[in-house]
Design a protein around this motif. Structure first.
Motif, PDB file in Angstrom:
ATOM      1  N   TYR A 233       0.837  -1.206   0.000  1.00 50.11           N
ATOM      2  CA  TYR A 233       0.000   0.000   0.000  1.00 50.11           C
ATOM      3  C   TYR A 233       0.875   1.261   0.000  1.00 50.11           C
ATOM      4  CZ  TYR A 233      -3.649  -3.301   1.521  1.00 50.11           C
ATOM      5  OH  TYR A 233      -4.513  -4.357   1.618  1.00 50.11           O
ATOM      6  N   LYS A 234       1.954   1.222   0.786  1.00 49.55           N
ATOM      7  CA  LYS A 234       2.837   2.387   0.880  1.00 49.55           C
ATOM      8  C   LYS A 234       3.521   2.666  -0.452  1.00 49.55           C
ATOM      9  CE  LYS A 234       6.564   4.342   3.689  1.00 49.55           C
ATOM     10  NZ  LYS A 234       7.566   4.081   4.751  1.00 49.55           N
TER      11      LYS A 234
ATOM     12  N   LYS B 108       2.482   1.801  -3.433  1.00 52.29           N
ATOM     13  CA  LYS B 108       1.473   2.273  -4.386  1.00 52.29           C
ATOM     14  C   LYS B 108       1.183   3.765  -4.187  1.00 52.29           C
ATOM     15  CE  LYS B 108      -3.297   1.445  -5.852  1.00 52.29           C
ATOM     16  NZ  LYS B 108      -4.560   0.733  -5.541  1.00 52.29           N
ATOM     17  N   GLU B 109       1.058   4.179  -2.933  1.00 49.29           N
ATOM     18  CA  GLU B 109       0.794   5.592  -2.628  1.00 49.29           C
ATOM     19  C   GLU B 109       1.968   6.470  -3.061  1.00 49.29           C
ATOM     20  OE1 GLU B 109      -0.386   8.402   1.224  1.00 49.29           O
ATOM     21  OE2 GLU B 109      -0.038   6.259   1.487  1.00 49.29           O
ATOM     22  N   GLU B 110       3.196   6.001  -2.797  1.00 50.53           N
ATOM     23  CA  GLU B 110       4.379   6.774  -3.179  1.00 50.53           C
ATOM     24  C   GLU B 110       4.501   6.906  -4.697  1.00 50.53           C
ATOM     25  OE1 GLU B 110       7.553   4.680  -1.345  1.00 50.53           O
ATOM     26  OE2 GLU B 110       7.291   5.629   0.629  1.00 50.53           O
TER      27      GLU B 110
ATOM     28  N   GLU C 227       2.036   6.945  -6.877  1.00 54.61           N
ATOM     29  CA  GLU C 227       1.031   7.911  -7.336  1.00 54.61           C
ATOM     30  C   GLU C 227       1.476   9.351  -7.054  1.00 54.61           C
ATOM     31  OE1 GLU C 227      -2.818   7.036  -5.810  1.00 54.61           O
ATOM     32  OE2 GLU C 227      -3.115   5.299  -7.124  1.00 54.61           O
ATOM     33  N   ILE C 228       2.019   9.583  -5.855  1.00 58.12           N
ATOM     34  CA  ILE C 228       2.494  10.934  -5.506  1.00 58.12           C
ATOM     35  C   ILE C 228       3.629  11.351  -6.430  1.00 58.12           C
ATOM     36  CG2 ILE C 228       3.656  12.278  -3.712  1.00 58.12           C
ATOM     37  CD1 ILE C 228       2.069  10.617  -1.653  1.00 58.12           C
TER      38      ILE C 228
ATOM     39  N   PRO D 169      -4.918   9.230 -12.806  1.00 55.75           N
ATOM     40  CA  PRO D 169      -4.815   7.934 -12.095  1.00 55.75           C
ATOM     41  C   PRO D 169      -5.632   6.864 -12.807  1.00 55.75           C
ATOM     42  CG  PRO D 169      -6.240   9.454 -10.893  1.00 55.75           C
ATOM     43  CD  PRO D 169      -5.636  10.239 -12.022  1.00 55.75           C
TER      44      PRO D 169
ATOM     45  N   ASN E 245     -11.638   4.381  -0.005  1.00 55.42           N
ATOM     46  CA  ASN E 245     -10.188   4.242   0.146  1.00 55.42           C
ATOM     47  C   ASN E 245      -9.893   3.096   1.122  1.00 55.42           C
ATOM     48  OD1 ASN E 245     -10.743   5.329   2.668  1.00 55.42           O
ATOM     49  ND2 ASN E 245     -10.029   7.373   2.133  1.00 55.42           N
TER      50      ASN E 245
ATOM     51  N   LYS F  41      -8.726   3.089   4.154  1.00 50.72           N
ATOM     52  CA  LYS F  41      -9.217   3.311   5.521  1.00 50.72           C
ATOM     53  C   LYS F  41     -10.695   2.960   5.636  1.00 50.72           C
ATOM     54  CE  LYS F  41      -9.516   6.784   9.179  1.00 50.72           C
ATOM     55  NZ  LYS F  41      -9.367   8.198   9.548  1.00 50.72           N
TER      56      LYS F  41
ATOM     57  N   TYR G  10     -10.004  -4.663  -1.357  1.00 53.52           N
ATOM     58  CA  TYR G  10      -9.486  -3.344  -1.762  1.00 53.52           C
ATOM     59  C   TYR G  10      -8.809  -3.382  -3.126  1.00 53.52           C
ATOM     60  CZ  TYR G  10      -6.822   0.997  -1.625  1.00 53.52           C
ATOM     61  OH  TYR G  10      -6.286   2.231  -1.933  1.00 53.52           O
TER      62      TYR G  10
ATOM     63  N   ASP H 178     -14.873   9.949  -4.573  1.00 56.21           N
ATOM     64  CA  ASP H 178     -14.164   9.740  -3.300  1.00 56.21           C
ATOM     65  C   ASP H 178     -14.857  10.434  -2.125  1.00 56.21           C
ATOM     66  OD1 ASP H 178     -13.612  12.242  -4.275  1.00 56.21           O
ATOM     67  OD2 ASP H 178     -11.532  12.276  -3.612  1.00 56.21           O
TER      68      ASP H 178
END
Length: 244
Positions: free
Chosen positions: A57-58, A60-62, A64-65, A80, A142, A144, A191, A234
């Protein structure tokens, strides 16, 4: 000297019973040791899987950023990938309900107000969502939101009964053949919309949520017109915080 009194011989039946009892206790001790080791190994496996998913997950987030920053740096736009998961919730009753949207709501297992389910987004499900749009609200949850829904409101469907998920063994007994053995596996499969999403989604009982804190705005208007029904992308996450 006084004759030493000899002890009477122990009956053979008592010796047999004693031997059988000792063998039984030994078997039970061995089985308990094997079960303890198995539980310990399973706990380690679950912990390793949870760590692996957290790293995934981390990363994937990095990514995208980083992609968004690079696009902005070159005066470009980062688009995205299209979302694959939606959370659909029923917000209206059955008065004046046309047979087609009624059938769609039945297929989605949305038989009561404030019931919700996870849906895989594809051409057919998007067309079904459009048919039932005046009676539902939906969006893209998301990580969470998915985690909170499953941990706080998640119930399993076992033999047609609604069972609280109090132990990973409930998940393993039903979904172990698909490689899903714990809550984190279940959350990851939902997810990421994995290959066994259908089985994982059907394993979960539909979610029974509260009316949002502060109430609805206007159920007969679309979300973009200041109402409630329809796609809210979202923004569904903020709504779920008020309903879980």
């Amino acid at each position: 000297m006084e004759d030493v009194q000899k002890k009477p011989p122990v009956p053979e039946t008592l010796l047999k019973k004693k031997k059988q009892r000792e063998e039984l206790l030994a078997k039970r001790a061995k089985a308990a040791a094997i079960l303890k080791k198995k539980r310990h190994d399973r706990k380690l496996e679950i912990f390793k899987r949870a760590e692996k998913y957290a790293r995934e997950y981390k990363i994937k987030e990095e990514v995208e950023i980083r992609s968004a920053r690079q696009a902005r740096k070159h005066d470009n736009f980062y688009v995205p990938p299209a979302p694959k998961l939606a959370f659909v919730m029923r917000i209206r009753g059955i008065n004046g309900l046309h047979p087609k949207p009624r059938k769609v709501l039945q297929l989605f297992r949305l038989r009561q107000i404030n019931n919700g389910v996870f849906i895989r987004l594809n051409k057919s499900t998007i067309n079904m969502l459009r048919l039932a749009e005046p009676y539902i609200t939906w969006g893209y949850p998301n990580l969470k939101s998915v985690r909170e829904l499953i941990y706080k409101r998640g119930f399993a469907k076992v033999n047609g009964c609604r069972i609280p998920i109090t132990d990973n063994s409930i998940i393993e007994n039903r979904l172990g053949k698909y490689g899903i053995i714990c809550m984190e596996d279940l959350i990851h499969e939902i997810y990421t919309v994995g290959p066994h999403f259908k089985e994982a989604s059907n394993f979960l009982w539909y979610f029974k949520l509260n009316t949002p804190t502060g109430g609805w705005r206007k159920k007969t208007n679309h979300f973009v017109d200041g109402g409630d029904f329809g796609c809210r992308e979202d923004k569904i996450n903020g709504l779920l915080r008020k309903m879980v």
